[in-house]
Design an enzyme around this catalytic site. Structure first.
Site, PDB file in Angstrom:
ATOM      1  N   GLY A 184      31.366  86.376   5.388  1.00  0.00           N
ATOM      2  CA  GLY A 184      31.540  85.988   6.904  1.00  0.00           C
ATOM      3  C   GLY A 184      30.521  84.946   6.971  1.00  0.00           C
ATOM      4  O   GLY A 184      29.800  84.120   6.091  1.00  0.00           O
ATOM      5  N   GLY A 232      27.076  85.936   5.327  1.00  0.00           N
ATOM      6  CA  GLY A 232      27.046  86.397   4.034  1.00  0.00           C
ATOM      7  C   GLY A 232      26.984  84.715   3.364  1.00  0.00           C
ATOM      8  O   GLY A 232      26.609  84.206   2.407  1.00  0.00           O
ATOM      9  N   LYS A 254      30.809  93.850   7.592  1.00  0.00           N
ATOM     10  CA  LYS A 254      30.289  94.622   8.830  1.00  0.00           C
ATOM     11  C   LYS A 254      30.052  95.991   8.637  1.00  0.00           C
ATOM     12  O   LYS A 254      30.615  96.452   7.719  1.00  0.00           O
ATOM     13  CB  LYS A 254      31.560  94.419   9.708  1.00  0.00           C
ATOM     14  N   ASN A 292      23.734  94.337  10.040  1.00  0.00           N
ATOM     15  CA  ASN A 292      23.594  94.861  11.383  1.00  0.00           C
ATOM     16  C   ASN A 292      23.914  96.309  11.264  1.00  0.00           C
ATOM     17  O   ASN A 292      24.604  96.719  10.529  1.00  0.00           O
ATOM     18  CB  ASN A 292      24.316  94.314  12.324  1.00  0.00           C
ATOM     19  N   ALA A 305      24.382  82.948  12.714  1.00  0.00           N
ATOM     20  CA  ALA A 305      25.331  81.956  12.103  1.00  0.00           C
ATOM     21  C   ALA A 305      26.616  82.212  12.767  1.00  0.00           C
ATOM     22  O   ALA A 305      27.015  83.586  13.178  1.00  0.00           O
ATOM     23  CB  ALA A 305      25.504  81.927  10.505  1.00  0.00           C
ATOM     24  N   LYS A 329      15.801  96.239  13.974  1.00  0.00           N
ATOM     25  CA  LYS A 329      16.943  95.280  14.110  1.00  0.00           C
ATOM     26  C   LYS A 329      17.975  95.925  15.091  1.00  0.00           C
ATOM     27  O   LYS A 329      18.625  95.161  15.986  1.00  0.00           O
ATOM     28  CB  LYS A 329      17.521  94.914  12.682  1.00  0.00           C
ATOM     29  N   ASN A 364      20.146  94.229  18.032  1.00  0.00           N
ATOM     30  CA  ASN A 364      21.468  94.393  18.325  1.00  0.00           C
ATOM     31  C   ASN A 364      22.045  94.998  19.713  1.00  0.00           C
ATOM     32  O   ASN A 364      23.164  94.634  20.215  1.00  0.00           O
ATOM     33  CB  ASN A 364      22.324  94.790  17.054  1.00  0.00           C
ATOM     34  N   ASN A 412      24.120  92.407  21.482  1.00  0.00           N
ATOM     35  CA  ASN A 412      25.446  92.001  21.014  1.00  0.00           C
ATOM     36  C   ASN A 412      26.804  92.574  21.936  1.00  0.00           C
ATOM     37  O   ASN A 412      27.378  91.784  22.450  1.00  0.00           O
ATOM     38  CB  ASN A 412      25.485  92.906  19.774  1.00  0.00           C
ATOM     39  N   SER A 454      27.442  88.000  16.870  1.00  0.00           N
ATOM     40  CA  SER A 454      28.534  88.432  15.785  1.00  0.00           C
ATOM     41  C   SER A 454      29.499  89.207  16.618  1.00  0.00           C
ATOM     42  O   SER A 454      30.804  89.227  16.303  1.00  0.00           O
ATOM     43  CB  SER A 454      28.021  89.288  15.039  1.00  0.00           C
TER      44      SER A 454
HETATM   45  O1  PAF Z   1      24.909  90.092  15.482  1.00  0.00           O
HETATM   46  C1  PAF Z   1      23.922  89.109  15.688  1.00  0.00           C
HETATM   47  O2  PAF Z   1      24.702  87.997  16.185  1.00  0.00           O
HETATM   48  C2  PAF Z   1      22.690  88.701  15.222  1.00  0.00           C
HETATM   49  O3  PAF Z   1      22.241  89.987  14.596  1.00  0.00           O
HETATM   50  C3  PAF Z   1      21.952  88.102  16.484  1.00  0.00           C
HETATM   51  C4  PAF Z   1      20.264  88.313  15.868  1.00  0.00           C
HETATM   52  C5  PAF Z   1      22.105  89.084  17.660  1.00  0.00           C
HETATM   53  C6  PAF Z   1      22.022  86.616  16.643  1.00  0.00           C
HETATM   54  O4  PAF Z   1      23.076  86.436  17.154  1.00  0.00           O
END
Ligand code: PAF
Length: 304
Positions: A9, A12, A77, A103, A129, A185, A189, A193, A256
């Protein structure tokens, strides 16, 4: 070093792309045939703020085309970790190290069902990304990579893996406390997210609305309480500041989860806000904000 990236993705592809640019023998593995074909035909295009670059990793759909890797980086994922491990066992030999920069909560346990813990490295990345089209991604946020050995001492050479990542341009730090990395982390998220996916905004826009900041704070506060009940020692204020700072630094990035919702894909909600609800229950901690965010995302998933 022969490196297989399981799951090409946006993230990656980003890691695999820069590792191949740095001279590593990289193979991206993904079920998305169009993406794989485009990379093999034309290379992988990475849009950077300073302009586009082209990199040329190999790409395949099946692990059997790869052979044994020295390092497998899992980037699927978190809801797909078990399936991806099962499908890619061919590339994991007795010496292969497996690195998860995914994540979500629970990836290490899933990987440990297939590989000894001594060979598992877990970590986090603050890069962002976006997948733009087959063979083309945007590098939308820059941050540090933190990695650490799951079993502590005596296993895989984490310092050597860190060096390979640094050589490819990823600022990388080694930590002795992997679970803290994972929880740290997870906080990011949890805060970013689901809200970006519900509001359909890039990360930075959350900071522009007081209401969104309040919701971020409330979701993260619940998660901090759960993490601390699970044995962590997270500071509420510092954690909230860090989540806000990542939202700012990855401001242009579409998270993401927003990308998943936009593209009609299943999200990682169950291993992010859903994990907070589950772990909270184990410790008798109520998590109403995470419950609302989780259920809203589940409804959105079902409605597409
Ligand atoms: O899941 C995501 O998109 C990333 O972990 C983060 C750091 C929130 C950046 O968009």
């Amino acid at each position: 070093m022969k490196i297989a990236v399981i799951g090409a993705g946006a993230m990656g592809s980003l890691y695999g792309g820069y590792l191949s640019k740095a001279g590593q023998d990289v193979c991206l593995i993904d079920v998305w045939q169009e993406h794989v074909d485009r990379i093999n035909r034309e290379g992988l295009a990475i849009e950077e703020a300073s302009g586009d670059i082209k990199v040329y990793p190999k790409a395949v759909c099946h692990a059997r085309e790869v052979g044994t890797a020295d390092l497998a980086i899992v980037f699927v994922k978190s809801i797909m970790t078990q399936k991806a491990m099962e499908a890619n066992l061919d590339l994991i030999g007795p010496e292969t190290a497996v690195l998860s920069l995914q994540n979500g909560y629970g990836n290490v346990e899933e990987i440990a069902r297939f590989v000894e813990r001594e060979r598992i490295i877990a970590g986090t990345t603050a890069h962002g990304a976006t997948m733009l089209q087959p063979g083309r991604i945007r590098h939308a946020g820059i941050g540090a990579t933190h990695i650490g050995a799951v079993s502590g001492e005596g296993g895989t050479d984490v310092a050597a893996v860190a060096q390979v990542l640094r050589h490819a341009g990823f600022e990388t730090e080694v930590s002795g406390n992997v679970m803290k990395l994972v929880w740290d982390k997870l906080m990011i998220n949890v805060g970013i997210n689901a809200l970006t996916a519900i509001l359909k905004v890039p990360n930075g826009r959350l900071l522009e609305h007081e209401e969104a900041r309040m919701l971020m704070e409330a979701a993260v506060e619940e998660a901090v309480r759960v993490a601390n009940a699970a044995g962590m020692d997270l500071d509420r204020e510092e954690t909230i500041r860090r989540v806000m700072s990542v939202a700012g630094r990855t401001g242009e990035n579409r998270s993401s989860m927003l990308q998943d919702i936009t593209n009609g894909r299943r999200t990682e909600i169950d291993t992010i806000n859903g994990a907070i609800i589950r772990e909270g229950k184990k410790h008798g901690i109520h998590t109403p904000v995470n419950m609302v965010l989780t259920n809203l995302i589940r409804i959105m998933e079902k409605s597409q």
